[in-house]
Scaffold this motif. Structure first.
Motif, PDB file in Angstrom:
ATOM      1  N   UNK A   1     -20.575  12.518  -0.374  1.00 52.64           N
ATOM      2  CA  UNK A   1     -20.834  12.896   0.930  1.00 52.64           C
ATOM      3  C   UNK A   1     -20.894  11.760   1.900  1.00 52.64           C
ATOM      4  N   UNK A   2     -21.717  10.779   1.714  1.00 56.87           N
ATOM      5  CA  UNK A   2     -21.910   9.812   2.544  1.00 56.87           C
ATOM      6  C   UNK A   2     -20.268   9.094   3.164  1.00 56.87           C
ATOM      7  N   UNK A   3     -19.590   9.058   2.228  1.00 56.82           N
ATOM      8  CA  UNK A   3     -18.259   8.577   2.561  1.00 56.82           C
ATOM      9  C   UNK A   3     -17.495   9.365   3.607  1.00 56.82           C
TER      10      UNK A   3
ATOM     11  N   UNK B   1     -12.977  11.537  -2.113  1.00 59.89           N
ATOM     12  CA  UNK B   1     -13.353  11.771  -0.777  1.00 59.89           C
ATOM     13  C   UNK B   1     -13.182  10.535  -0.177  1.00 59.89           C
ATOM     14  N   UNK B   2     -13.035   9.375  -0.539  1.00 58.73           N
ATOM     15  CA  UNK B   2     -12.621   8.258   0.146  1.00 58.73           C
ATOM     16  C   UNK B   2     -11.151   8.322   0.544  1.00 58.73           C
ATOM     17  N   UNK B   3     -10.284   8.694  -0.421  1.00 56.37           N
ATOM     18  CA  UNK B   3      -8.864   8.860  -0.071  1.00 56.37           C
ATOM     19  C   UNK B   3      -8.660   9.752   1.070  1.00 56.37           C
ATOM     20  N   UNK B   4      -9.213  10.843   1.169  1.00 54.98           N
ATOM     21  CA  UNK B   4      -8.926  11.975   2.026  1.00 54.98           C
ATOM     22  C   UNK B   4      -9.276  11.464   3.388  1.00 54.98           C
TER      23      UNK B   4
ATOM     24  N   UNK C   1       0.940  -1.242   0.008  1.00 52.35           N
ATOM     25  CA  UNK C   1       0.041   0.074  -0.063  1.00 52.35           C
ATOM     26  C   UNK C   1       0.655   1.269  -0.150  1.00 52.35           C
ATOM     27  N   UNK C   2       0.286   2.417  -0.697  1.00 52.35           N
ATOM     28  CA  UNK C   2       0.898   3.540  -0.778  1.00 52.35           C
ATOM     29  C   UNK C   2       0.140   4.814  -0.358  1.00 52.35           C
ATOM     30  N   UNK C   3       0.827   5.851  -0.140  1.00 53.37           N
ATOM     31  CA  UNK C   3      -0.009   7.109   0.205  1.00 53.37           C
ATOM     32  C   UNK C   3      -0.458   7.869  -1.078  1.00 53.37           C
ATOM     33  N   UNK C   4       0.037   7.569  -2.078  1.00 54.31           N
ATOM     34  CA  UNK C   4      -0.540   8.311  -3.508  1.00 54.31           C
ATOM     35  C   UNK C   4      -0.252   7.328  -4.560  1.00 54.31           C
ATOM     36  N   UNK C   5      -1.303   7.389  -5.562  1.00 54.67           N
ATOM     37  CA  UNK C   5      -1.112   6.230  -6.701  1.00 54.67           C
ATOM     38  C   UNK C   5      -1.342   7.107  -7.925  1.00 54.67           C
ATOM     39  N   UNK C   6      -0.631   6.687  -9.121  1.00 53.23           N
ATOM     40  CA  UNK C   6      -0.974   7.224 -10.272  1.00 53.23           C
ATOM     41  C   UNK C   6      -2.155   6.268 -11.065  1.00 53.23           C
TER      42      UNK C   6
END
Length: 401
Positions: free
Chosen positions: A394-396, A62-65, A34-39
């Motif tokens: 928004x639900x995320x 939104x999920x990533x945040x 797993x990484x913190x950033x993805x291309x």
């Protein structure tokens, strides 16, 4: 092109199988940590593709945040839009972007605008080239009944309630890739169309290993689909699946079913199935049929995986050009495809579950796009594509709070 029947038959008899893929030692390919950033390469494609892509990106970001994960999106052309702008359905720069990405998120391609084009300038030709050049041999298509949408299915509630099927479809062989192929004219001026259903043993072996691995992680039942009573290639398929089951299918109950019977059984008693493994053309047909068990093509995601490298994640529905630009599209299948991407390519199961839970919560609240709304039900609210994406995003955030 003129080709005598005798020469055509000789070509078929002398047919050499395509280069055999290198067998993999593991069932599902290993991916990076797993990484913190993805291309992420984005392929919005045609028709409603750009609309559902916009909605999906909003939900994914939104999920990533919520987990401190960011995404670097590179939008590229594939399909009809690529033909119009680049003169090819699969531009080189799109291939390069996909090869450099951590994963690929695709919407939909095609439409009647390009149906009259020669084969090499049709959107689907770009899709087949992408599958072949990226080695996307394993297509996973879940068909799981959604409690909130049981009444949207054309089948009775008691038939579809509890359905949970995973179709494992081989994606790089069969009649779509078999050679020789084409339309020929014989010496008498009669036109003949030819495609070759062909599989090598290693091709069957690698998809069978994926199916066994998937079945072991589910309910432990795998049904292999063939037509071995009339097709030699299906007899080879069946023989290899049986061998692979003996080698790595511990704990899996293996059964076999002819494709015509499988098509009937999917609507007669779908709950008998857990994992289904099949070749390219049989899987193409059966997975679309299975999708209607849950009420709408607009609800089902898919994953296409290679032995190594990035996978492609896409909804199984088409580009629906008749509703493009009307905000009537359903983005949920693509959002759920992004969830599969988080699970299989990015090793972010928490993000996958968050997106899935958000979709379920929005449906629980009664929000529906046009394809799944039950008109006359006062508990349901009709929304457009953009608003559905906003609701999921928004639900995320709400679920993660």
């Amino acid at each position: 092109m003129k080709l005598s029947l005798a020469l055509l038959a000789a070509c078929s008899d002398a047919l050499i199988a395509p280069p055999a893929p290198k067998p993999t030692k593991t069932q599902l390919r290993a991916v990076a940590a797993p990484q913190d950033s993805y291309k992420i390469t984005l392929l919005p494609g045609d028709g409603i593709g750009p609309e559902i892509t916009t909605a999906t990106v909003k939900a994914l970001v939104a999920a990533g945040k919520t987990k401190g994960v960011t995404f670097d999106f590179d939008e590229q052309l594939l399909g009809g839009c690529a033909i119009d702008k680049e003169g090819t359905p699969w531009p080189d720069k799109t291939l390069k972007s996909c090869q450099a990405a951590d994963s690929i998120l695709m919407a939909a391609i095609g439409g009647p605008k390009w149906d009259g084009n020669p084969r090499e300038l049709r959107p689907e030709t770009g899709l087949l080239a992408m599958r072949q050049q990226l080695g996307l041999f394993a297509n996973l298509r879940p068909a799981k009944a959604i409690p909130q949408l049981l009444d949207a299915s054309s089948l009775k509630r008691e038939v579809v309630e509890g359905v949970d099927i995973m179709v494992v479809r081989e994606l790089c062989g069969d009649v779509y890739f078999g050679k020789p192929a084409g339309i020929y004219t014989d010496d008498a001026g009669v036109r003949w169309g030819q495609n070759n259903m062909i599989y090598s043993e290693p091709e069957i072996e690698r998809i069978a290993r994926v199916a066994m691995d998937v079945a072991q992680k589910r309910q432990g039942r795998c049904c292999s689909i063939d037509k071995a009573n009339v097709l030699d290639v299906s007899q080879l398929w069946k023989d290899v699946v049986i061998r692979v089951h003996g080698e790595c299918g511990q704990g899996v109950e293996l059964s076999h079913m002819y494709v015509d019977n499988a098509a009937m059984q999917l609507v007669r008693w779908p709950k008998q199935f857990d994992t289904i493994v099949c070749g390219n053309i049989f899987g193409d047909i059966l997975s679309d049929e299975a999708s209607m068990l849950v009420g709408s093509l607009g609800m089902l995601p898919s994953a296409s995986l290679p032995s190594e490298g990035p996978g492609v994640f896409e909804p199984i529905h088409g580009s629906a050009p008749d509703i493009a630009g009307t905000d009537a599209a359903n983005p949920l299948a693509m959002i759920l495809s992004a969830a599969m991407m988080c699970q299989y390519d990015l090793l972010q199961p928490d993000l996958a579950k968050l997106l899935e839970d958000a979709v379920e919560a929005v449906l629980d609240a009664g929000y529906r796009t046009r394809d799944i709304v039950n008109e006359g039900n006062a508990d349901e609210t009709l929304v457009g594509c953009k608003e559905m994406g906003d609701l999921v995003a928004a639900k995320v955030a709400e679920l993660a709070a």
